[in-house]
Design an enzyme around this catalytic site. Structure first.
Site, PDB file in Angstrom:
ATOM      1  N   SER A 152       0.836  -1.203   0.000  1.00  0.00           N
ATOM      2  CA  SER A 152       0.000   0.000   0.000  1.00  0.00           C
ATOM      3  C   SER A 152       0.869   1.250   0.000  1.00  0.00           C
ATOM      4  CB  SER A 152      -0.924   0.006   1.223  1.00  0.00           C
ATOM      5  OG  SER A 152      -1.821  -1.077   1.196  1.00  0.00           O
ATOM      6  N   ASP A 153       1.912   1.240   0.806  1.00  0.00           N
ATOM      7  CA  ASP A 153       2.860   2.349   0.808  1.00  0.00           C
ATOM      8  C   ASP A 153       3.543   2.494  -0.546  1.00  0.00           C
ATOM      9  OD1 ASP A 153       2.682   3.499   3.341  1.00  0.00           O
ATOM     10  OD2 ASP A 153       4.057   2.063   4.238  1.00  0.00           O
TER      11      ASP A 153
END
Length: 412
Positions: free
Chosen positions: A184-185
């Site tokens: 996600s990052d």
């Protein structure tokens, strides 16, 4: 041609990086790899949180641990570090001054935090209308969760990824699993990079800057891709499939007689070739298996037969035969094996970047291969405050100002 003379796509673009941890630094490292001059703003004394996220730590020339965590090194090359205390008015003034000298500002403070320092987007854009500001948060600038802190692990869960990652619930080891790296990052960092490049093109055409509002949850939902579309089209939420594919069969891990391999059949022609190699051409003409749609519907019948056939021969025999027939397949490597693979070696997957603490630092290379403006590796990940004086002099600050700020703990 020396790396300093290689033309770079983002040469002349300056970026003020107020981000930390991963999503923001991944974005700014990508911009830096493409030639942007990235100024990393860090807290005096501690710096980016990930400097302490070890072990492992970088080892010095004598083999001893330094204070530089491998985590930090992996996301901060090609940047210069300026250590400034934003809690002090003088520190805020320094960053405001720099904001007027750059093209892009990237930050991942909690919603509203930068307003305390006069560094919020509304204030900066009023003073510098051509500035591109990218704000990265867990949940965005709007909505009921905007005030929440956002972390990759939580967002993988909230955004549906863990519902489709891991072994099936009815099998041993079943249950939700996060992905092994902070996707996600990383995806948010990459989407942020794309958005910044688009905003710069708009700025160059119109003179108008803008705020880019990037959220981990938004990105996680977007990267559900075909699985999100599956749900919207069918109304049925996909579940965990372990190493199998939701929409393609056979497309999973199989166990050979001496290890595991990946079989990734992408179309019916490839399936027919696989059947010939397996000595089972009848599978390719069986109405239950002849097309991918039928193989998906009859997965429970076909896959056990495939498992039994593949167990009869060694892994390398399968891989050699499948590769010769151009049927997609692969081994399952450790990270060390992956980086040592001849193809990875040929593509320059690892680059040396001598560091102030050791000549032997190696980093994973950028995957971007541009023929006219290649990625260059100019600066090793910086020590905390390594470039403070240099950057302040470039900004027009006097030696007396710099000395006074250092004596008063404003900079380090």
């Amino acid at each position: 041609m020396p790396s300093s003379q290689v033309p770079q796509a983002l040469s002349g673009v300056r970026v003020l990086d107020l981000s930390r941890v991963l999503a923001g630094p991944w974005c700014t490292q990508t911009l830096a790899d493409l030639g942007a001059d990235v100024i990393k703003i860090e807290r005096p004394g501690s710096g980016d949180d990930t400097r302490a996220w070890g072990p492992p730590y970088l080892k010095d020339a004598d083999g001893h641990d330094t204070t530089e965590a491998a985590y930090f090194l992996g996301a901060n090359r090609n940047k210069r570090s300026l250590a400034v205390d934003l809690s002090k008015p003088e520190g805020q003034a320094i960053v405001r001054k720099l904001a007027g000298q750059v093209d892009v500002l990237v930050e991942n403070f909690k919603v509203g935090d930068l307003a305390r320092y006069g560094l919020d987007a509304q204030s900066l854009l009023a003073e510098h209308p051509g500035l591109v500001i990218c704000s990265i948060t867990g949940f965005g600038q709007t909505g009921p969760y905007a005030e929440r802190a956002g972390y990759d692990y939580a967002v993988q869960g909230m955004g549906g990824l863990m519902s489709v990652t891991g072994e099936r619930d009815d099998l041993p080891g079943g249950g939700p699993q996060k992905v092994g790296v902070a996707v996600s990052d990383l995806f948010t960092g990459m989407y942020a990079t794309v958005a910044i490049l688009a905003a710069l093109r708009h700025r160059d055409a119109t003179g108008q800057g803008q705020l880019i509002d990037m959220a981990l949850l938004d990105t996680q939902l977007a990267m559900l891709a075909n699985l999100g579309s599956n749900y919207l089209c069918s109304g049925k939420a996909p579940g965990r499939m372990g190493n199998a594919h939701q929409n393609i069969v056979p497309y999973q891990v199989f166990e050979a007689s001496d290890g595991h391999l990946i079989l990734a059949v992408g179309n019916d022609r490839q399936f027919a070739k696989f059947c010939d190699i397996a000595g089972r051409p009848d599978w390719a003409t069986d109405p239950r298996f002849a097309t991918n749609s039928e193989r998906v519907r009859n997965r429970a019948v076909l896959v056990p037969q495939l498992e039994e056939a593949i167990r009869q021969r060694p892994r390398n025999d399968w891989l050699a035969a499948l590769e010769a027939a151009k049927v997609p397949c692969g081994s399952i490597n450790s990270i060390g094996e992956a980086l040592a693979d001849p193809q990875a070696q040929a593509r320059g997957a690892v680059v040396p970047m001598p560091h102030p603490l050791t000549p032997d630092l190696r980093l994973i290379a950028s995957p971007m291969k541009l023929s006219a403006t290649p990625v260059t590796y100019r600066h090793a990940p910086p020590l905390l405050g390594q470039h403070s004086d240099e950057l302040l002099r470039e900004a027009g600050c006097s030696a007396e100002e710099i000395t006074g700020w250092r004596n008063n703990g404003v900079i380090a």
